[in-house]
Scaffold this active site. Sequence first.
Site, PDB file in Angstrom:
ATOM      1  N   SER A  36     -48.216  23.433  -8.701  1.00 27.04           N
ATOM      2  CA  SER A  36     -48.190  24.286  -9.672  1.00 27.04           C
ATOM      3  C   SER A  36     -47.182  24.413 -10.572  1.00 27.04           C
ATOM      4  O   SER A  36     -46.965  24.843 -11.597  1.00 27.04           O
ATOM      5  CB  SER A  36     -48.377  25.651  -8.824  1.00 27.04           C
ATOM      6  N   ASP A  60     -51.998  23.130  -1.034  1.00 31.58           N
ATOM      7  CA  ASP A  60     -51.198  24.388  -0.984  1.00 31.58           C
ATOM      8  C   ASP A  60     -50.749  24.613   0.316  1.00 31.58           C
ATOM      9  O   ASP A  60     -51.377  24.665   1.332  1.00 31.58           O
ATOM     10  CB  ASP A  60     -52.184  25.570  -1.738  1.00 31.58           C
ATOM     11  N   SER A 126     -31.479  31.848  -1.590  1.00 29.83           N
ATOM     12  CA  SER A 126     -30.755  31.884  -2.672  1.00 29.83           C
ATOM     13  C   SER A 126     -29.603  33.130  -2.798  1.00 29.83           C
ATOM     14  O   SER A 126     -29.958  34.256  -2.033  1.00 29.83           O
ATOM     15  CB  SER A 126     -31.823  32.418  -3.888  1.00 29.83           C
ATOM     16  N   TYR A 150     -38.808  38.655  -6.482  1.00 34.99           N
ATOM     17  CA  TYR A 150     -38.259  37.172  -5.992  1.00 34.99           C
ATOM     18  C   TYR A 150     -37.437  37.238  -4.904  1.00 34.99           C
ATOM     19  O   TYR A 150     -37.477  36.734  -3.946  1.00 34.99           O
ATOM     20  CB  TYR A 150     -37.983  36.485  -7.052  1.00 34.99           C
ATOM     21  N   LYS A 154     -37.317  36.402  -0.730  1.00 33.18           N
ATOM     22  CA  LYS A 154     -36.241  35.409  -0.135  1.00 33.18           C
ATOM     23  C   LYS A 154     -35.581  36.159   1.421  1.00 33.18           C
ATOM     24  O   LYS A 154     -35.684  35.415   2.408  1.00 33.18           O
ATOM     25  CB  LYS A 154     -35.202  34.982  -0.906  1.00 33.18           C
TER      26      LYS A 154
HETATM   27  P1  NAD Z   1     -39.418  24.177  -8.543  1.00 34.48           P
HETATM   28  O1  NAD Z   1     -40.648  25.197  -9.068  1.00 34.48           O
HETATM   29  O2  NAD Z   1     -39.131  23.016  -9.353  1.00 34.48           O
HETATM   30  O3  NAD Z   1     -40.232  23.528  -7.172  1.00 34.48           O
HETATM   31  C1  NAD Z   1     -40.973  24.419  -6.432  1.00 34.48           C
HETATM   32  C2  NAD Z   1     -42.123  23.525  -6.079  1.00 34.48           C
HETATM   33  O4  NAD Z   1     -42.846  24.124  -4.990  1.00 34.48           O
HETATM   34  C3  NAD Z   1     -43.041  22.902  -7.277  1.00 34.48           C
HETATM   35  O5  NAD Z   1     -43.167  21.535  -7.271  1.00 34.48           O
HETATM   36  C4  NAD Z   1     -44.232  23.743  -6.916  1.00 34.48           C
HETATM   37  O6  NAD Z   1     -45.486  23.130  -7.617  1.00 34.48           O
HETATM   38  C5  NAD Z   1     -44.201  23.798  -5.450  1.00 34.48           C
HETATM   39  N1  NAD Z   1     -45.150  25.008  -4.831  1.00 34.48           N
HETATM   40  C6  NAD Z   1     -44.924  26.245  -5.360  1.00 34.48           C
HETATM   41  N2  NAD Z   1     -45.666  27.064  -4.511  1.00 34.48           N
HETATM   42  C7  NAD Z   1     -46.626  26.326  -3.637  1.00 34.48           C
HETATM   43  C8  NAD Z   1     -47.336  26.348  -2.649  1.00 34.48           C
HETATM   44  N3  NAD Z   1     -47.944  27.326  -2.439  1.00 34.48           N
HETATM   45  N4  NAD Z   1     -47.691  25.082  -1.890  1.00 34.48           N
HETATM   46  C9  NAD Z   1     -47.319  24.045  -2.355  1.00 34.48           C
HETATM   47  N5  NAD Z   1     -46.476  23.681  -3.089  1.00 34.48           N
HETATM   48  C10 NAD Z   1     -45.983  24.825  -3.938  1.00 34.48           C
HETATM   49  O7  NAD Z   1     -38.269  25.103  -8.242  1.00 34.48           O
HETATM   50  P2  NAD Z   1     -36.936  24.840  -7.550  1.00 34.48           P
HETATM   51  O8  NAD Z   1     -35.765  24.952  -8.595  1.00 34.48           O
HETATM   52  O9  NAD Z   1     -36.989  23.131  -7.347  1.00 34.48           O
HETATM   53  O10 NAD Z   1     -36.587  25.332  -6.355  1.00 34.48           O
HETATM   54  C11 NAD Z   1     -37.031  25.107  -4.933  1.00 34.48           C
HETATM   55  C12 NAD Z   1     -36.653  26.203  -4.078  1.00 34.48           C
HETATM   56  O11 NAD Z   1     -35.496  26.651  -4.180  1.00 34.48           O
HETATM   57  C13 NAD Z   1     -37.542  27.620  -4.250  1.00 34.48           C
HETATM   58  O12 NAD Z   1     -38.199  28.043  -3.198  1.00 34.48           O
HETATM   59  C14 NAD Z   1     -36.607  28.381  -4.984  1.00 34.48           C
HETATM   60  O13 NAD Z   1     -36.902  29.754  -4.936  1.00 34.48           O
HETATM   61  C15 NAD Z   1     -35.406  28.053  -4.271  1.00 34.48           C
HETATM   62  N6  NAD Z   1     -34.115  28.432  -5.252  1.00 34.48           N
HETATM   63  C16 NAD Z   1     -34.073  27.862  -6.495  1.00 34.48           C
HETATM   64  C17 NAD Z   1     -32.774  28.043  -7.306  1.00 34.48           C
HETATM   65  C18 NAD Z   1     -32.695  27.612  -8.764  1.00 34.48           C
HETATM   66  O14 NAD Z   1     -32.300  28.039  -9.589  1.00 34.48           O
HETATM   67  N7  NAD Z   1     -33.733  26.302  -9.051  1.00 34.48           N
HETATM   68  C19 NAD Z   1     -31.969  28.977  -6.855  1.00 34.48           C
HETATM   69  C20 NAD Z   1     -32.122  29.598  -5.680  1.00 34.48           C
HETATM   70  C21 NAD Z   1     -33.073  29.141  -4.755  1.00 34.48           C
HETATM   71  N1  UFG Z   2     -27.552  33.800 -19.748  1.00 37.04           N
HETATM   72  C1  UFG Z   2     -27.596  34.247 -21.051  1.00 37.04           C
HETATM   73  N2  UFG Z   2     -28.662  33.651 -21.846  1.00 37.04           N
HETATM   74  C2  UFG Z   2     -29.631  33.153 -21.392  1.00 37.04           C
HETATM   75  C3  UFG Z   2     -29.757  32.775 -20.097  1.00 37.04           C
HETATM   76  C4  UFG Z   2     -28.903  33.313 -19.013  1.00 37.04           C
HETATM   77  O1  UFG Z   2     -26.454  34.576 -21.445  1.00 37.04           O
HETATM   78  O2  UFG Z   2     -30.498  32.902 -22.385  1.00 37.04           O
HETATM   79  C5  UFG Z   2     -26.622  34.501 -18.848  1.00 37.04           C
HETATM   80  C6  UFG Z   2     -27.013  35.305 -17.969  1.00 37.04           C
HETATM   81  O3  UFG Z   2     -26.688  36.614 -18.197  1.00 37.04           O
HETATM   82  C7  UFG Z   2     -26.007  34.977 -16.758  1.00 37.04           C
HETATM   83  C8  UFG Z   2     -25.909  33.683 -16.503  1.00 37.04           C
HETATM   84  O4  UFG Z   2     -26.042  33.142 -18.104  1.00 37.04           O
HETATM   85  O5  UFG Z   2     -24.871  35.761 -16.867  1.00 37.04           O
HETATM   86  C9  UFG Z   2     -26.686  32.695 -15.756  1.00 37.04           C
HETATM   87  O6  UFG Z   2     -28.115  33.194 -15.883  1.00 37.04           O
HETATM   88  P1  UFG Z   2     -29.323  32.306 -15.276  1.00 37.04           P
HETATM   89  O7  UFG Z   2     -30.421  32.907 -15.659  1.00 37.04           O
HETATM   90  O8  UFG Z   2     -28.836  31.003 -15.436  1.00 37.04           O
HETATM   91  O9  UFG Z   2     -28.898  32.531 -13.713  1.00 37.04           O
HETATM   92  P2  UFG Z   2     -28.785  33.693 -12.832  1.00 37.04           P
HETATM   93  O10 UFG Z   2     -27.590  33.763 -12.103  1.00 37.04           O
HETATM   94  O11 UFG Z   2     -29.389  34.840 -13.435  1.00 37.04           O
HETATM   95  O12 UFG Z   2     -30.096  33.257 -11.747  1.00 37.04           O
HETATM   96  C10 UFG Z   2     -30.225  32.089 -11.133  1.00 37.04           C
HETATM   97  C11 UFG Z   2     -31.952  31.786 -10.661  1.00 37.04           C
HETATM   98  C12 UFG Z   2     -31.976  33.139  -9.493  1.00 37.04           C
HETATM   99  C13 UFG Z   2     -31.000  32.730  -8.518  1.00 37.04           C
HETATM  100  C14 UFG Z   2     -29.873  32.958  -8.749  1.00 37.04           C
HETATM  101  C15 UFG Z   2     -28.727  32.417  -7.734  1.00 37.04           C
HETATM  102  O13 UFG Z   2     -32.461  32.315 -11.916  1.00 37.04           O
HETATM  103  O14 UFG Z   2     -33.437  32.782  -9.403  1.00 37.04           O
HETATM  104  O15 UFG Z   2     -29.415  31.954 -10.013  1.00 37.04           O
HETATM  105  O16 UFG Z   2     -29.128  31.425  -6.975  1.00 37.04           O
HETATM  106  F1  UFG Z   2     -31.482  33.653  -7.555  1.00 37.04           F
END
Ligand code: NAD
Ligand code: UFG
Length: 346
Positions: A36, A60, A126, A150, A154
């Site tokens: 997805s 899924d 997260s 979201y 978590k």
């Molecule tokens: P991503 O979207 O790149 O990867 C998630 C993967 O899960 C995707 O490949 C998607 O196709 C798959 N997926 C989603 N729902 C599914 C389902 N129901 N069944 C099977 N597959 C499914 O995201 P990511 O950045 O790699 O994040 C991975 C995990 O880490 C997530 O749980 C996310 O919430 C968590 N996380 C990410 C960040 C970030 O900033 N990237 C920060 C904190 C936590």
């Molecule tokens: N920011 C900007 N302009 C943009 C995007 C972000 O100024 O276009 C700023 C935000 O205000 C923040 C910083 O850049 O101060 C980082 O923002 P991000 O959106 O990159 O990241 P966040 O810390 O808001 O959140 C991310 C993920 C969340 C996760 C969190 C902690 O999006 O899902 O990190 O892991 F929960």
Amino acid sequence: MKKTILVTGGTGYIGSHACVELLNSGYHVIIVDNLSNSQKDVLARIEKITQNSVVFYENDIRDKWALQTIFKSHSIDAVIHFAGLKAVGESCEQPLKYYQNNVYGTLVLTEVMEEYNVKNIVFSSSATVYGDSDKVPYTEDLPIQATNPYGQTKAMVEQILQDYAASDQFTKHDSTWKIVLLRYFNPTGAHKSGLIGEKPNGIPNNLIPYVSQVASGELKELSVFGGDYPTTDGTGIRDYIHVVDLAKGHVKAVEMLSNAPLEKGGCKVYNLGTGTGYSVLEIIQAFEAASGKKVPYKIVPRRSGDIATCIASTSLAKQELNWETEKELEEMMVDTWRWQNSEAMT
Ligand code: NAD
Ligand code: UFG
């Protein structure tokens, strides 16, 4: 004997890097992903980097029958559970979709794990579960106070998994749950091969993918959300962590599942961050230096829901997981820029 790890969401951004590190550390890897938010060609890229093969199921995780088939067909030692939706804004607009996918998906997965007596799991949580705390750096014992759906998913999954671990003391089971909850700070960067990285869908929400697309000329200008935070330069400060360091943290977590302090079961929680914060303006500067491109920006009002500063306390992960980051900000920026210009991104 080689251990087999089932990686949910393994074709995604963090999951694909974790698969590379697992394969490089000698594990067998099975991926289940519904694609997805990722593409199937990531599989060939993982295989090219590691010169190893992965088993892939396009399913899924909410499809119980499909999961049962996977668990029936393989002897799985542990699960790393990345599959989930992650866009904070979308989760506010469509909360049900997030609870359905992230919470219900985990329930189906863990029910099947229990059925097949696989009770070792590492979960992607997260830093968002800390909400807005003024006790920087964030230690793992801070109260949980997620501020959006979201983040709630978590927090709920963390609670569910902690309850599973606690249930073992009340009943006699053949085996106990061994659980590691990993709270990621701000993952960024890409694999140095330029073969895997983060491919945002549409206009990026996160800072570094946005900055990268401004540097490449795809987007005109960055909006800096807020110049009046109580920080050194007024812009938000975050703890950016290289995705390869983050991926290596998962290998350490998998190792921990069969060692102290989890050998008798239980649930442990660790921050995965660097312990160092950078402001938005510092990120712009670092990206300009890495890319040699200008990143035009303007300061606009704060984004709703944002906090001033979010930095990890890293001592627990260092002591117990025996893990710490190796990569600095410059490498995160250089690797993001290489990925931005790679064939996979065009
Ligand atoms: P991503 O979207 O790149 O990867 C998630 C993967 O899960 C995707 O490949 C998607 O196709 C798959 N997926 C989603 N729902 C599914 C389902 N129901 N069944 C099977 N597959 C499914 O995201 P990511 O950045 O790699 O994040 C991975 C995990 O880490 C997530 O749980 C996310 O919430 C968590 N996380 C990410 C960040 C970030 O900033 N990237 C920060 C904190 C936590
Ligand atoms: N920011 C900007 N302009 C943009 C995007 C972000 O100024 O276009 C700023 C935000 O205000 C923040 C910083 O850049 O101060 C980082 O923002 P991000 O959106 O990159 O990241 P966040 O810390 O808001 O959140 C991310 C993920 C969340 C996760 C969190 C902690 O999006 O899902 O990190 O892991 F929960």
